[in-house]
Motif scaffolding. Structure first.
Motif, PDB file in Angstrom:
ATOM      1  N   GLY A   1      30.094 -31.155  -4.357  1.00  0.00           N
ATOM      2  CA  GLY A   1      28.959 -32.011  -4.053  1.00  0.00           C
ATOM      3  C   GLY A   1      27.727 -31.221  -3.670  1.00  0.00           C
ATOM      4  N   GLU A   2      26.907 -31.824  -2.818  1.00  0.00           N
ATOM      5  CA  GLU A   2      25.608 -31.215  -2.514  1.00  0.00           C
ATOM      6  C   GLU A   2      25.732 -29.917  -1.721  1.00  0.00           C
ATOM      7  OE1 GLU A   2      24.121 -33.163   1.649  1.00  0.00           O
ATOM      8  OE2 GLU A   2      23.596 -34.249  -0.175  1.00  0.00           O
ATOM      9  N   HIS A   3      26.875 -29.693  -1.073  1.00  0.00           N
ATOM     10  CA  HIS A   3      27.067 -28.456  -0.322  1.00  0.00           C
ATOM     11  C   HIS A   3      27.812 -27.399  -1.131  1.00  0.00           C
ATOM     12  CE1 HIS A   3      25.369 -29.102   3.655  1.00  0.00           C
ATOM     13  NE2 HIS A   3      25.735 -30.355   3.547  1.00  0.00           N
ATOM     14  N   TYR A   4      27.859 -27.570  -2.438  1.00  0.00           N
ATOM     15  CA  TYR A   4      28.444 -26.542  -3.298  1.00  0.00           C
ATOM     16  C   TYR A   4      27.737 -25.224  -3.020  1.00  0.00           C
ATOM     17  CZ  TYR A   4      30.479 -24.707  -7.651  1.00  0.00           C
ATOM     18  OH  TYR A   4      31.190 -23.989  -8.578  1.00  0.00           O
ATOM     19  N   CYS A   5      28.507 -24.158  -2.849  1.00  0.00           N
ATOM     20  CA  CYS A   5      27.992 -22.876  -2.355  1.00  0.00           C
ATOM     21  C   CYS A   5      26.774 -22.397  -3.136  1.00  0.00           C
ATOM     22  CB  CYS A   5      29.099 -21.830  -2.420  1.00  0.00           C
ATOM     23  SG  CYS A   5      28.566 -20.174  -1.942  1.00  0.00           S
ATOM     24  N   ILE A   6      25.674 -22.158  -2.438  1.00  0.00           N
ATOM     25  CA  ILE A   6      24.436 -21.743  -3.078  1.00  0.00           C
ATOM     26  C   ILE A   6      24.552 -20.352  -3.694  1.00  0.00           C
ATOM     27  CG2 ILE A   6      23.391 -20.682  -1.024  1.00  0.00           C
ATOM     28  CD1 ILE A   6      20.723 -21.967  -1.842  1.00  0.00           C
ATOM     29  N   GLY A   7      25.482 -19.532  -3.162  1.00  0.00           N
ATOM     30  CA  GLY A   7      25.637 -18.167  -3.665  1.00  0.00           C
ATOM     31  C   GLY A   7      26.818 -17.978  -4.590  1.00  0.00           C
TER      32      GLY A   7
ATOM     33  N   ARG B   1      27.864 -31.257  10.038  1.00  0.00           N
ATOM     34  CA  ARG B   1      27.650 -30.468  11.257  1.00  0.00           C
ATOM     35  C   ARG B   1      28.982 -29.934  11.765  1.00  0.00           C
ATOM     36  NH1 ARG B   1      24.189 -34.991  14.227  1.00  0.00           N
ATOM     37  NH2 ARG B   1      25.646 -36.213  12.987  1.00  0.00           N
ATOM     38  N   SER B   2      29.084 -28.629  11.838  1.00  0.00           N
ATOM     39  CA  SER B   2      30.321 -27.986  12.277  1.00  0.00           C
ATOM     40  C   SER B   2      30.465 -28.093  13.783  1.00  0.00           C
ATOM     41  CB  SER B   2      30.301 -26.509  11.866  1.00  0.00           C
ATOM     42  OG  SER B   2      31.258 -25.779  12.587  1.00  0.00           O
TER      43      SER B   2
ATOM     44  N   PRO C   1      18.223 -35.813   5.087  1.00  0.00           N
ATOM     45  CA  PRO C   1      17.415 -35.228   4.014  1.00  0.00           C
ATOM     46  C   PRO C   1      17.077 -33.747   4.239  1.00  0.00           C
ATOM     47  CG  PRO C   1      16.012 -36.432   5.508  1.00  0.00           C
ATOM     48  CD  PRO C   1      17.409 -36.631   6.013  1.00  0.00           C
ATOM     49  N   GLU C   2      17.406 -33.208   5.464  1.00  0.00           N
ATOM     50  CA  GLU C   2      17.069 -31.804   5.721  1.00  0.00           C
ATOM     51  C   GLU C   2      17.729 -30.875   4.705  1.00  0.00           C
ATOM     52  OE1 GLU C   2      17.064 -33.836   9.794  1.00  0.00           O
ATOM     53  OE2 GLU C   2      18.323 -33.824   8.004  1.00  0.00           O
ATOM     54  N   HIS C   3      19.001 -31.130   4.420  1.00  0.00           N
ATOM     55  CA  HIS C   3      19.717 -30.238   3.518  1.00  0.00           C
ATOM     56  C   HIS C   3      19.131 -30.273   2.121  1.00  0.00           C
ATOM     57  CE1 HIS C   3      23.021 -29.198   0.658  1.00  0.00           C
ATOM     58  NE2 HIS C   3      23.082 -28.168   1.462  1.00  0.00           N
TER      59      HIS C   3
ATOM     60  N   LEU D   1      21.270 -25.490   5.976  1.00  0.00           N
ATOM     61  CA  LEU D   1      22.179 -25.359   4.839  1.00  0.00           C
ATOM     62  C   LEU D   1      23.577 -25.878   5.162  1.00  0.00           C
ATOM     63  CD1 LEU D   1      21.036 -21.995   3.227  1.00  0.00           C
ATOM     64  CD2 LEU D   1      20.550 -24.314   2.472  1.00  0.00           C
ATOM     65  N   ASN D   2      24.524 -24.994   5.487  1.00  0.00           N
ATOM     66  CA  ASN D   2      25.905 -25.462   5.605  1.00  0.00           C
ATOM     67  C   ASN D   2      26.189 -26.228   6.894  1.00  0.00           C
ATOM     68  OD1 ASN D   2      26.116 -23.463   7.519  1.00  0.00           O
ATOM     69  ND2 ASN D   2      27.643 -22.242   6.458  1.00  0.00           N
TER      70      ASN D   2
END
Length: 446
Positions: free
Chosen positions: A370-376, A67-68, A114-116, A108-109
């Motif tokens: 990791g799991e937040h590796y850029c989707i685009g 969370r930013s 588990p939401e992400h 997403l970012n």
């Protein structure tokens, strides 16, 4: 020493032009003062420059939330004070109310498991490899049309006339929105970036940010409803109809994903293309080597991502009392993960300041980890490869005499705002059915 270092970090937060242009000596000094992390009073966060420690943090979302501080009202939010004042304006009351409601959602970012995990499962299809492979001819065609507008002139601003436009046109086409509205979409995208890397945005900037989010949601909620009834082969349809185990995304998840696709789908690639263009225009031996050996372009793109990536750093927040290499960290404290600094950590990357296209391995974290590796990331790499080849096709491209380096005023997004070059005039690439964007969008950043 600590106070002097923190003073330089404050200058970075204040968008000091010298540090925005060249933050690397600062990061080296932070690394020297880190054991293994440096707490910055100015930033209100632990500054992480270690490649290994950064990877450890992103692999532990239970301890370090994604969370930013600009994403939710529960945490430190530089937008909140201005938002309260803007809410008193009658014409902004509804937009701020919607913004407050939206800001509590995490997508997403800014989401954690588990939401992400659920959101990524639902949305990964939007950037599936088969779609990206099919897009390559269209990316090349759009690129050719953009280059055709200045190829015979022998000079161009490669940021304004190319790097801004290529990813903006492509993400708009992927979304399936009219290209005659590109200027409006670009305006929204620029406003979405206002709280990203601006420690103290002005009230006018916050007003624009909130207003653009409101207008965006109104515009795209209608399109989502249409695509639910009549799906097409575009990102809006993918988002509108995405579900996991029969469960659809919520309204806030859909809008949040579309906002992130618009912003991340053009801003970061624009900065990457600008950095690539600057490298080619200043390192002529490398330029000529690549021009004669195009098979080296993918490796060149990877080294450009490592050496001068578009994202300097992002935040995490501790969900519980923990430690960083023995240093106590209290629940609620922030860590600023300096991805750009980690990519130049000599413990993980020999000769980190040298630009080496034969670097192997090149395990950079420019797209996260990791799991937040850029989707685009697949789309960004495709556009960077096409863009590199397009700029290599400009004979003898070099910096114009009148060029001066100017950078975005953000300590999180690092990119040039102009790139004035000259080259030997060429015949225009073969014209395609993809007409160049409007003159209004070309002039957007002038």
């Amino acid at each position: 020493m600590t106070d002097l270092l923190d003073g330089r970090i404050q200058r970075l937060l204040d968008r000091d032009e010298e540090l925005l242009a060249c933050p690397w000596p600062l990061f080296d000094d932070v690394r020297s003062a880190s054991d293994p992390a440096f707490y910055s009073e100015a930033m209100g966060a632990w500054v992480i420059t270690s490649y290994q420690l950064l990877r450890d943090i992103v692999l532990d979302p239970a301890t370090w939330s994604n969370r930013s501080p600009t994403a939710t009202y529960e945490f430190r939010n530089p937008v909140a004070e201005h938002a309260r004042a803007v809410e008193e304006e009658p014409e902004m009351a509804e937009a701020v109310a919607r913004f407050r409601s939206r800001s509590r959602g995490r997508v997403l970012n800014t989401a954690d498991p588990p939401e992400h995990v659920r959101q990524r499962r639902a949305l990964n299809r939007a950037f599936r490899p088969a779609r990206l492979r099919a897009l390559e001819p269209e990316v090349k065609s759009v690129s050719d049309s953009l280059v055709a507008a200045f190829a015979q002139r022998g000079r161009a601003d490669l940021v304004r006339e190319y790097a801004v436009l290529l990813p903006m046109v492509m993400i708009s086409r992927m979304l399936g929105v009219p290209e005659d509205e590109l200027e409006m979409f670009k305006g929204w995208s620029d406003d979405f970036a206002i709280p990203i890397g601006r420690a103290r945005p002005s009230r006018d900037e916050v007003r624009s940010y909130i207003k653009s989010e409101y207008e965006f949601d109104q515009y795209f909620s209608t399109l989502v409803e249409q695509r639910q009834a009549e799906p097409r082969n575009d990102l809006i349809s993918d988002v509108a109809n995405a579900e996991v185990d029969g469960e659809p995304l919520t309204y806030e998840e859909r809008m949040g994903a579309l906002r992130q696709f618009l912003l991340a789908g053009n801003e970061t690639t624009t900065t990457l293309l600008g950095n690539i263009g600057h490298r080619l225009a200043t390192n002529h031996d490398l330029r000529d080597r690549l021009a004669s050996s195009r098979d080296l372009v993918p490796a060149f793109v990877e080294e450009a991502l490592r050496h001068e990536g578009p994202v300097t750093g992002l935040f995490r927040v501790a969900t519980c009392d923990t430690d960083l290499g023995g240093k106590p960290v209290a629940k609620g404290e922030f860590a600023w993960l300096a991805f750009a600094a980690a990519n130049r950590d000599p413990e993980a990357c020999p000769m980190p300041d040298a630009f080496k296209i034969d670097r192997d391995p090149n395990d950079h974290v420019a797209f996260g980890y990791g799991e937040h590796y850029c989707i685009g990331q697949g789309l960004a790499r495709l556009e960077a490869k096409v863009g590199t080849n397009a700029m290599l096709d400009l004979p003898n491209v070099t910096l114009a005499n009148e060029h001066t380096d100017a950078f975005m005023d953000s300590y999180i997004l690092r990119g040039r705002t102009q790139l004035l070059v000259t080259f030997d005039p060429t015949h225009s690439p073969t014209e395609s059915d993809n007409s160049p964007p409007s003159q209004e969008l070309r002039e957007h950043r002038e």
